[in-house]
Design a protein around this motif. Structure first.
Motif, PDB file in Angstrom:
ATOM      1  N   VAL A 161       0.694  -1.285   0.021  1.00  0.00           N
ATOM      2  CA  VAL A 161       0.196  -0.087   0.031  1.00  0.00           C
ATOM      3  C   VAL A 161       0.689   1.339  -0.068  1.00  0.00           C
ATOM      4  O   VAL A 161       1.713   1.546   0.900  1.00  0.00           O
ATOM      5  CB  VAL A 161      -0.977   0.274   1.042  1.00  0.00           C
ATOM      6  N   ALA A 162       0.663   2.092  -0.957  1.00  0.00           N
ATOM      7  CA  ALA A 162       1.436   3.295  -0.915  1.00  0.00           C
ATOM      8  C   ALA A 162       0.733   4.582  -0.550  1.00  0.00           C
ATOM      9  O   ALA A 162       1.457   5.440   0.158  1.00  0.00           O
ATOM     10  CB  ALA A 162       1.798   3.489  -2.661  1.00  0.00           C
ATOM     11  N   SER A 163      -0.713   4.640  -0.760  1.00  0.00           N
ATOM     12  CA  SER A 163      -1.497   5.573   0.059  1.00  0.00           C
ATOM     13  C   SER A 163      -2.722   5.370  -0.049  1.00  0.00           C
ATOM     14  O   SER A 163      -3.167   4.017  -0.478  1.00  0.00           O
ATOM     15  CB  SER A 163      -1.142   7.072  -0.752  1.00  0.00           C
ATOM     16  N   GLN A 164      -3.438   5.970   0.878  1.00  0.00           N
ATOM     17  CA  GLN A 164      -5.202   5.813   0.953  1.00  0.00           C
ATOM     18  C   GLN A 164      -5.729   6.856   1.122  1.00  0.00           C
ATOM     19  O   GLN A 164      -5.311   8.137   1.319  1.00  0.00           O
ATOM     20  CB  GLN A 164      -5.277   5.046   2.287  1.00  0.00           C
ATOM     21  N   TRP A 195     -13.231   5.180   1.198  1.00  0.00           N
ATOM     22  CA  TRP A 195     -12.035   4.936   1.216  1.00  0.00           C
ATOM     23  C   TRP A 195     -11.259   4.098   0.055  1.00  0.00           C
ATOM     24  O   TRP A 195     -11.967   3.374  -0.421  1.00  0.00           O
ATOM     25  CB  TRP A 195     -11.189   4.272   2.541  1.00  0.00           C
ATOM     26  N   THR A 196     -10.090   4.786  -0.308  1.00  0.00           N
ATOM     27  CA  THR A 196      -9.445   3.852  -1.351  1.00  0.00           C
ATOM     28  C   THR A 196      -8.017   3.471  -0.923  1.00  0.00           C
ATOM     29  O   THR A 196      -7.665   4.096   0.002  1.00  0.00           O
ATOM     30  CB  THR A 196      -9.443   4.516  -2.623  1.00  0.00           C
ATOM     31  N   GLN A 197      -7.386   2.625  -1.832  1.00  0.00           N
ATOM     32  CA  GLN A 197      -6.042   2.221  -1.416  1.00  0.00           C
ATOM     33  C   GLN A 197      -5.401   2.401  -2.843  1.00  0.00           C
ATOM     34  O   GLN A 197      -5.915   1.905  -3.841  1.00  0.00           O
ATOM     35  CB  GLN A 197      -5.969   0.789  -0.729  1.00  0.00           C
ATOM     36  N   THR A 198      -4.362   3.000  -2.834  1.00  0.00           N
ATOM     37  CA  THR A 198      -3.282   2.948  -4.110  1.00  0.00           C
ATOM     38  C   THR A 198      -2.164   2.269  -3.629  1.00  0.00           C
ATOM     39  O   THR A 198      -1.256   2.354  -2.858  1.00  0.00           O
ATOM     40  CB  THR A 198      -2.709   4.479  -4.315  1.00  0.00           C
ATOM     41  N   ALA A 228       2.340   0.076  -7.069  1.00  0.00           N
ATOM     42  CA  ALA A 228       2.325   0.209  -8.633  1.00  0.00           C
ATOM     43  C   ALA A 228       1.626   1.101  -9.107  1.00  0.00           C
ATOM     44  O   ALA A 228       1.772   1.469 -10.349  1.00  0.00           O
ATOM     45  CB  ALA A 228       1.781  -1.155  -9.269  1.00  0.00           C
ATOM     46  N   GLY A 229       1.125   2.070  -8.365  1.00  0.00           N
ATOM     47  CA  GLY A 229       0.327   3.184  -8.693  1.00  0.00           C
ATOM     48  C   GLY A 229      -1.197   2.713  -9.137  1.00  0.00           C
ATOM     49  O   GLY A 229      -1.862   3.912  -9.259  1.00  0.00           O
ATOM     50  N   VAL A 230      -1.690   1.687  -8.799  1.00  0.00           N
ATOM     51  CA  VAL A 230      -2.950   1.136  -9.071  1.00  0.00           C
ATOM     52  C   VAL A 230      -4.097   1.651  -7.897  1.00  0.00           C
ATOM     53  O   VAL A 230      -3.673   1.147  -6.665  1.00  0.00           O
ATOM     54  CB  VAL A 230      -3.089  -0.210  -9.370  1.00  0.00           C
ATOM     55  N   THR A 231      -5.027   2.411  -8.154  1.00  0.00           N
ATOM     56  CA  THR A 231      -5.795   2.778  -7.054  1.00  0.00           C
ATOM     57  C   THR A 231      -7.103   1.765  -7.227  1.00  0.00           C
ATOM     58  O   THR A 231      -7.750   1.827  -8.476  1.00  0.00           O
ATOM     59  CB  THR A 231      -6.318   4.127  -7.167  1.00  0.00           C
ATOM     60  N   GLY A 232      -7.641   1.283  -6.213  1.00  0.00           N
ATOM     61  CA  GLY A 232      -8.793   0.290  -6.084  1.00  0.00           C
ATOM     62  C   GLY A 232      -9.929   1.147  -5.922  1.00  0.00           C
ATOM     63  O   GLY A 232     -10.051   2.447  -5.861  1.00  0.00           O
ATOM     64  N   PRO A 233     -11.269   0.656  -6.475  1.00  0.00           N
ATOM     65  CA  PRO A 233     -12.276   1.353  -6.088  1.00  0.00           C
ATOM     66  C   PRO A 233     -12.677   1.858  -4.985  1.00  0.00           C
ATOM     67  O   PRO A 233     -12.258   1.387  -3.723  1.00  0.00           O
ATOM     68  CB  PRO A 233     -13.375   0.317  -6.494  1.00  0.00           C
TER      69      PRO A 233
END
Length: 158
Positions: free
Chosen positions: A89-92, A117-120, A123-128
């Motif tokens: 997890v890179a960010s939320q 909330w979301t998680q990125t 790899a830079g991919v952000t979830g829904p």
């Protein structure tokens, strides 16, 4: 005789108890401001995906409880075992729609929040975005506020 001795012992014990702190409006306002400040710092740590900083807000004890999705984790050490899962997890992001803080006693506060909330990932991919409900019980021990119980849930799909 025994009743007299017992009565005297109970009076002595009662007299030795520290006086209860009265929860005045002023004290409640101070507690509210302090816990809201800490709560903001808490969420900022998790926005930055800073595991160590986020975990520092939890009460480091076997008494700590984390509940989510029908599972309760008892003890902070057991929650810390999940850290490897968080390494990607890179960010939320957290968007709060509602928050409610209730000062239950001079050393106990509950906080409930509803939001998304979301998680990125790294790899830079952000979830829904996901809806969530959050409840935390903050307890002050030795002058320091910590989260003793946290519960997060997501609505059941369907």
């Amino acid at each position: 005789m025994h009743r007299t001795v017992l009565s005297l012992m109970l009076l002595t014990l009662a007299a030795c108890q520290p006086p209860a702190t009265e929860l005045t409006e002023e004290l409640e306002a101070e507690i509210t401001a302090e816990v809201r400040r800490l709560d903001t710092e808490y969420w900022n740590a998790w926005r930055e995906a800073d595991w160590e900083r986020g975990m520092a807000f939890y009460y480091d004890s076997p008494e700590f409880v984390w509940a989510a999705d029908g599972i309760a984790t008892m003890g902070l050490d057991k929650l810390e075992a999940l850290q490897p899962d968080f390494e990607s997890v890179a960010s939320q992001t957290f968007a709060f729609m509602t928050t409610r803080l209730v000062v239950m006693a001079p050393d106990a506060v509950s906080m409930t929040a509803l939001g998304t909330w979301t998680q990125t990932d790294t790899a830079g991919v952000t979830g829904p975005p996901e809806d969530f409900a959050w409840t935390a019980v903050w307890i002050r021990r030795d002058g320091e506020w910590k989260i003793h119980l946290a519960h997060m849930s997501n609505p059941t799909p369907g």
